[in-house]
Scaffold this motif. Structure first.
Motif, PDB file in Angstrom:
ATOM      1  N   PHE A   1       0.810  -1.215   0.000  1.00  0.00           N
ATOM      2  CA  PHE A   1       0.000   0.000   0.000  1.00  0.00           C
ATOM      3  C   PHE A   1       0.848   1.272   0.000  1.00  0.00           C
ATOM      4  O   PHE A   1       0.297   2.373   0.074  1.00  0.00           O
ATOM      5  CB  PHE A   1      -0.915   0.018   1.239  1.00  0.00           C
ATOM      6  CG  PHE A   1      -2.067  -0.935   1.157  1.00  0.00           C
ATOM      7  CD1 PHE A   1      -3.301  -0.517   0.679  1.00  0.00           C
ATOM      8  CD2 PHE A   1      -1.918  -2.251   1.544  1.00  0.00           C
ATOM      9  CE1 PHE A   1      -4.369  -1.402   0.611  1.00  0.00           C
ATOM     10  CE2 PHE A   1      -2.968  -3.141   1.471  1.00  0.00           C
ATOM     11  CZ  PHE A   1      -4.207  -2.719   1.001  1.00  0.00           C
ATOM     12  N   GLY A   2       2.169   1.125  -0.068  1.00  0.00           N
ATOM     13  CA  GLY A   2       3.043   2.298   0.039  1.00  0.00           C
ATOM     14  C   GLY A   2       2.741   3.363  -0.993  1.00  0.00           C
ATOM     15  O   GLY A   2       2.557   4.550  -0.666  1.00  0.00           O
ATOM     16  N   ASP A   3       2.682   2.988  -2.273  1.00  0.00           N
ATOM     17  CA  ASP A   3       2.428   3.964  -3.328  1.00  0.00           C
ATOM     18  C   ASP A   3       1.040   4.586  -3.196  1.00  0.00           C
ATOM     19  O   ASP A   3       0.855   5.791  -3.417  1.00  0.00           O
ATOM     20  CB  ASP A   3       2.574   3.290  -4.693  1.00  0.00           C
ATOM     21  CG  ASP A   3       4.012   2.853  -4.956  1.00  0.00           C
ATOM     22  OD1 ASP A   3       4.919   3.406  -4.302  1.00  0.00           O
ATOM     23  OD2 ASP A   3       4.219   1.957  -5.801  1.00  0.00           O
ATOM     24  N   ARG A   4       0.055   3.786  -2.822  1.00  0.00           N
ATOM     25  CA  ARG A   4      -1.322   4.308  -2.705  1.00  0.00           C
ATOM     26  C   ARG A   4      -1.431   5.317  -1.570  1.00  0.00           C
ATOM     27  O   ARG A   4      -2.130   6.326  -1.680  1.00  0.00           O
ATOM     28  CB  ARG A   4      -2.288   3.147  -2.506  1.00  0.00           C
ATOM     29  CG  ARG A   4      -2.304   2.171  -3.682  1.00  0.00           C
ATOM     30  CD  ARG A   4      -3.075   0.920  -3.364  1.00  0.00           C
ATOM     31  NE  ARG A   4      -4.494   1.203  -3.091  1.00  0.00           N
ATOM     32  CZ  ARG A   4      -5.367   0.275  -2.742  1.00  0.00           C
ATOM     33  NH1 ARG A   4      -4.976  -0.992  -2.591  1.00  0.00           N
ATOM     34  NH2 ARG A   4      -6.626   0.599  -2.516  1.00  0.00           N
ATOM     35  N   PHE A   5      -0.742   5.058  -0.466  1.00  0.00           N
ATOM     36  CA  PHE A   5      -0.760   6.033   0.630  1.00  0.00           C
ATOM     37  C   PHE A   5      -0.063   7.331   0.203  1.00  0.00           C
ATOM     38  O   PHE A   5      -0.502   8.428   0.567  1.00  0.00           O
ATOM     39  CB  PHE A   5      -0.077   5.452   1.869  1.00  0.00           C
ATOM     40  CG  PHE A   5      -0.973   4.583   2.706  1.00  0.00           C
ATOM     41  CD1 PHE A   5      -2.014   5.136   3.437  1.00  0.00           C
ATOM     42  CD2 PHE A   5      -0.785   3.210   2.757  1.00  0.00           C
ATOM     43  CE1 PHE A   5      -2.842   4.334   4.204  1.00  0.00           C
ATOM     44  CE2 PHE A   5      -1.606   2.407   3.523  1.00  0.00           C
ATOM     45  CZ  PHE A   5      -2.642   2.958   4.243  1.00  0.00           C
ATOM     46  N   ALA A   6       1.011   7.192  -0.544  1.00  0.00           N
ATOM     47  CA  ALA A   6       1.736   8.384  -0.980  1.00  0.00           C
ATOM     48  C   ALA A   6       0.876   9.218  -1.935  1.00  0.00           C
ATOM     49  O   ALA A   6       0.857  10.459  -1.857  1.00  0.00           O
ATOM     50  CB  ALA A   6       3.047   7.969  -1.647  1.00  0.00           C
ATOM     51  N   ARG A   7       0.175   8.554  -2.866  1.00  0.00           N
ATOM     52  CA  ARG A   7      -0.670   9.289  -3.803  1.00  0.00           C
ATOM     53  C   ARG A   7      -1.826   9.986  -3.096  1.00  0.00           C
ATOM     54  O   ARG A   7      -2.265  11.057  -3.517  1.00  0.00           O
ATOM     55  CB  ARG A   7      -1.199   8.337  -4.880  1.00  0.00           C
ATOM     56  CG  ARG A   7      -0.140   7.868  -5.877  1.00  0.00           C
ATOM     57  CD  ARG A   7      -0.783   7.252  -7.111  1.00  0.00           C
ATOM     58  NE  ARG A   7      -1.570   6.072  -6.772  1.00  0.00           N
ATOM     59  CZ  ARG A   7      -1.108   4.834  -6.771  1.00  0.00           C
ATOM     60  NH1 ARG A   7       0.176   4.619  -7.100  1.00  0.00           N
ATOM     61  NH2 ARG A   7      -1.875   3.819  -6.476  1.00  0.00           N
ATOM     62  N   ARG A   8      -2.351   9.387  -2.015  1.00  0.00           N
ATOM     63  CA  ARG A   8      -3.459  10.003  -1.263  1.00  0.00           C
ATOM     64  C   ARG A   8      -2.973  11.022  -0.233  1.00  0.00           C
ATOM     65  O   ARG A   8      -3.790  11.631   0.462  1.00  0.00           O
ATOM     66  CB  ARG A   8      -4.254   8.912  -0.533  1.00  0.00           C
ATOM     67  CG  ARG A   8      -5.094   8.032  -1.457  1.00  0.00           C
ATOM     68  CD  ARG A   8      -6.366   8.723  -1.893  1.00  0.00           C
ATOM     69  NE  ARG A   8      -7.191   7.843  -2.707  1.00  0.00           N
ATOM     70  CZ  ARG A   8      -8.165   7.064  -2.217  1.00  0.00           C
ATOM     71  NH1 ARG A   8      -8.420   7.049  -0.923  1.00  0.00           N
ATOM     72  NH2 ARG A   8      -8.865   6.310  -3.029  1.00  0.00           N
ATOM     73  N   ASP A   9      -1.662  11.194  -0.131  1.00  0.00           N
ATOM     74  CA  ASP A   9      -1.079  12.121   0.842  1.00  0.00           C
ATOM     75  C   ASP A   9      -1.471  11.735   2.273  1.00  0.00           C
ATOM     76  O   ASP A   9      -1.898  12.552   3.079  1.00  0.00           O
ATOM     77  CB  ASP A   9      -1.522  13.565   0.544  1.00  0.00           C
ATOM     78  CG  ASP A   9      -0.671  14.588   1.314  1.00  0.00           C
ATOM     79  OD1 ASP A   9       0.471  14.236   1.695  1.00  0.00           O
ATOM     80  OD2 ASP A   9      -1.166  15.711   1.529  1.00  0.00           O
ATOM     81  N   VAL A  10      -1.332  10.441   2.571  1.00  0.00           N
ATOM     82  CA  VAL A  10      -1.640   9.920   3.906  1.00  0.00           C
ATOM     83  C   VAL A  10      -0.315   9.667   4.624  1.00  0.00           C
ATOM     84  O   VAL A  10       0.531   8.902   4.129  1.00  0.00           O
ATOM     85  CB  VAL A  10      -2.473   8.632   3.837  1.00  0.00           C
ATOM     86  CG1 VAL A  10      -2.655   8.036   5.235  1.00  0.00           C
ATOM     87  CG2 VAL A  10      -3.826   8.916   3.196  1.00  0.00           C
ATOM     88  N   ALA A  11      -0.134  10.316   5.765  1.00  0.00           N
ATOM     89  CA  ALA A  11       1.090  10.149   6.553  1.00  0.00           C
ATOM     90  C   ALA A  11       0.957   8.923   7.449  1.00  0.00           C
ATOM     91  O   ALA A  11      -0.090   8.697   8.064  1.00  0.00           O
ATOM     92  CB  ALA A  11       1.326  11.392   7.404  1.00  0.00           C
ATOM     93  N   LEU A  12       2.022   8.137   7.529  1.00  0.00           N
ATOM     94  CA  LEU A  12       2.030   6.915   8.327  1.00  0.00           C
ATOM     95  C   LEU A  12       2.872   7.108   9.576  1.00  0.00           C
ATOM     96  O   LEU A  12       3.951   7.684   9.529  1.00  0.00           O
ATOM     97  CB  LEU A  12       2.589   5.750   7.515  1.00  0.00           C
ATOM     98  CG  LEU A  12       1.765   5.302   6.307  1.00  0.00           C
ATOM     99  CD1 LEU A  12       2.517   4.222   5.533  1.00  0.00           C
ATOM    100  CD2 LEU A  12       0.405   4.793   6.740  1.00  0.00           C
ATOM    101  N   GLN A  13       2.326   6.642  10.692  1.00  0.00           N
ATOM    102  CA  GLN A  13       3.081   6.646  11.951  1.00  0.00           C
ATOM    103  C   GLN A  13       2.915   5.263  12.575  1.00  0.00           C
ATOM    104  O   GLN A  13       1.906   4.962  13.198  1.00  0.00           O
ATOM    105  CB  GLN A  13       2.557   7.726  12.904  1.00  0.00           C
ATOM    106  CG  GLN A  13       3.350   7.824  14.201  1.00  0.00           C
ATOM    107  CD  GLN A  13       2.836   8.929  15.106  1.00  0.00           C
ATOM    108  OE1 GLN A  13       2.074   9.794  14.673  1.00  0.00           O
ATOM    109  NE2 GLN A  13       3.258   8.909  16.352  1.00  0.00           N
ATOM    110  N   VAL A  14       3.899   4.418  12.364  1.00  0.00           N
ATOM    111  CA  VAL A  14       3.818   3.021  12.769  1.00  0.00           C
ATOM    112  C   VAL A  14       4.811   2.770  13.892  1.00  0.00           C
ATOM    113  O   VAL A  14       6.004   3.059  13.761  1.00  0.00           O
ATOM    114  CB  VAL A  14       4.110   2.086  11.585  1.00  0.00           C
ATOM    115  CG1 VAL A  14       4.024   0.627  12.023  1.00  0.00           C
ATOM    116  CG2 VAL A  14       3.153   2.372  10.431  1.00  0.00           C
TER     117      VAL A  14
END
Length: 447
Positions: free
Chosen positions: A317-330
């Protein structure tokens, strides 16, 4: 035309019928116990009076004067005897009857010498040698011996006490009118206690039975819902198995064509074809896992590395999160915990949760992932800042074929929860409209 039958409401029917039954039983029981208490205390009071009167009569040998024909000879001893009786506590009137129902002595002088031949069941019983008692109100009575009764006397007790002669025969009857105020107060307190106990006991019984039936009703509803879901999943399993078998051949053909094209295309095209091969292999793995899942009803003893499995799902899902401008904090624990689950199926659960979080944030946002350990349980929390769900949507989000997406099938979250439950875990979703959603995935640590 068949009119659909309305489902039977067990809880409502029980609430009405049980309440009516308990009220009837409690009322009847209270009435019977109240009567028993009243009769028992009155009888006990009469027996005590009988023993007292007969002991005085025996000590003074009074019985011989009942048959004395000379009124002047019997008057003195009887006056002494009955004056004692008339001054007993609570006694307001005393009458003495001979065998022929004539009043030999009375606290009301106008009654002396009068005969009351009409039917008097209590007097008849006493002349037969048995203690008799009667209660009532003066205004409600029609007996002629109640004449000249004091106006303030409302409720009274009549005790008819037989007097036995030396040979054991009944020579007369002593009738005592009493106002036992303490006795009436005791009876009233006892009856109040009976009614209160009956009411509280009935209420407690109703509450316990209502709780039991309510729990049983909920269990029945849950079981019915589980049966419906089981039928739906059986259909899904059959359909999925059929589709999976059908897809394997086209996927194999796609992979073979991509492998052949790699040898003759330029570098950029070969990279794209390599991605196609990788994705086809992933789809092949998913199909195989789906087939295995549909033929294994119970969870097995497999273990999965939580961190590794989650990171593999996150990579897709890395590319899809980047395209949606979703920041990840894991934030994942180290060392990685081993949990009871199949790695591939657990990956499907993570894929479903990540896909739903991504769908909830079409204009970007933040996704926070954290893991907490409590005893032998591991809980992974996935919180997004998306649009959230309404209470109605939240109540049915895990039901099969219920979806709030434009292109959703309503299978992803339902299948994810079913996979987690297979391994003894739990999957919950909490959300509020406009405030995002948080998915809680709880799994057991591997032995």
């Amino acid at each position: 035309m068949n009119i659909p039958r309305k489902p039977y409401d067990l809880l409502r029917s029980f609430s009405a019928l049980s309440l009516l039954t308990i009220v009837i039983i409690s009322t009847v029981s209270a009435i019977l116990l109240s009567r028993f208490l009243r009769e028992t205390l009155l009888e006990r009071n009469g027996l005590l009076t009988l023993e007292f009167v007969q002991s005085i009569a025996q000590s003074q040998n009074t019985s011989q004067y009942f048959s004395e024909p000379d009124s002047a000879k019997r008057q003195g001893p009887l006056d002494d005897f009955f004056n004692r009786i008339a001054h007993m506590p609570d006694v307001v009137r005393a009458n003495v009857y001979s065998r022929d129902r004539m009043v030999l002595w009375s606290t009301e002088k106008p009654l002396v010498g009068r005969q009351f031949p009409e039917n008097n069941p209590e007097l008849d019983e006493a002349l037969g040698g048995h203690l008799a008692f009667h209660t009532g109100r003066v205004a409600a009575h029609g007996k002629s011996e109640h004449i000249l009764f004091a106006p303030e006397v409302e409720e009274f007790v009549e005790n008819y006490i037989p007097i036995h002669g030396p040979d054991g025969t009944v020579v007369g009857v002593v009738e005592l009118y009493k106002l036992p105020r303490i006795l009436w107060e005791t009876i009233a307190r006892g009856q109040r206690l009976i009614w209160i106990s009956a009411a509280l006991g009935g209420l407690f019984l109703y509450a316990v039975l209502f709780w039991i039936v309510r729990r049983a009703s909920r269990t029945i509803v849950d079981q019915q819902q589980a049966l419906v879901e089981a039928e739906q999943w059986a259909m899904v399993g059959e359909l999925a198995a059929a589709v999976a078998h059908s897809l394997r051949n086209p996927l194999a053909a796609i992979r073979s064509s991509a492998e052949l094209a790699v040898e003759s295309e330029d570098a950029a095209t070969r990279e794209c074809l390599g991605d196609i091969i990788v994705q086809v292999d992933r789809m092949e793995t998913w199909i195989r896992d789906l087939l295995l899942y549909s033929h294994q009803p119970d969870g097995n003893a497999q273990t999965a590395n939580l961190n590794e499995t989650f990171r593999q799902s996150l990579t897709g899902f890395g590319d899809r999160f980047a395209r949606r401008d979703v920041a990840l904090q894991v934030t994942l624990p180290e060392p990685s915990p081993q949990v009871r689950a199949d790695p591939h199926l657990l990956g499907q659960v993570f894929n479903s949760l990540l896909a739903n979080a991504l769908e909830a944030m079409p204009n970007g946002g933040q996704l926070q992932v954290s893991v907490e350990r409590r005893g032998r349980q591991i809980t992974l929390a996935m919180n997004d800042t998306g649009i959230g769900l309404s209470p109605e949507q939240l109540a049915s989000v895990f039901k099969p074929f219920v979806s709030y997406k434009q292109r959703g099938l309503g299978v992803g979250l339902a299948l994810a929860r079913r996979i987690v439950q297979r391994y003894g875990g739990r999957l919950e979703l909490r959300s509020q409209p406009g405030a995002g959603a948080t998915a809680y995935l709880q799994l057991s640590l591997a032995e």
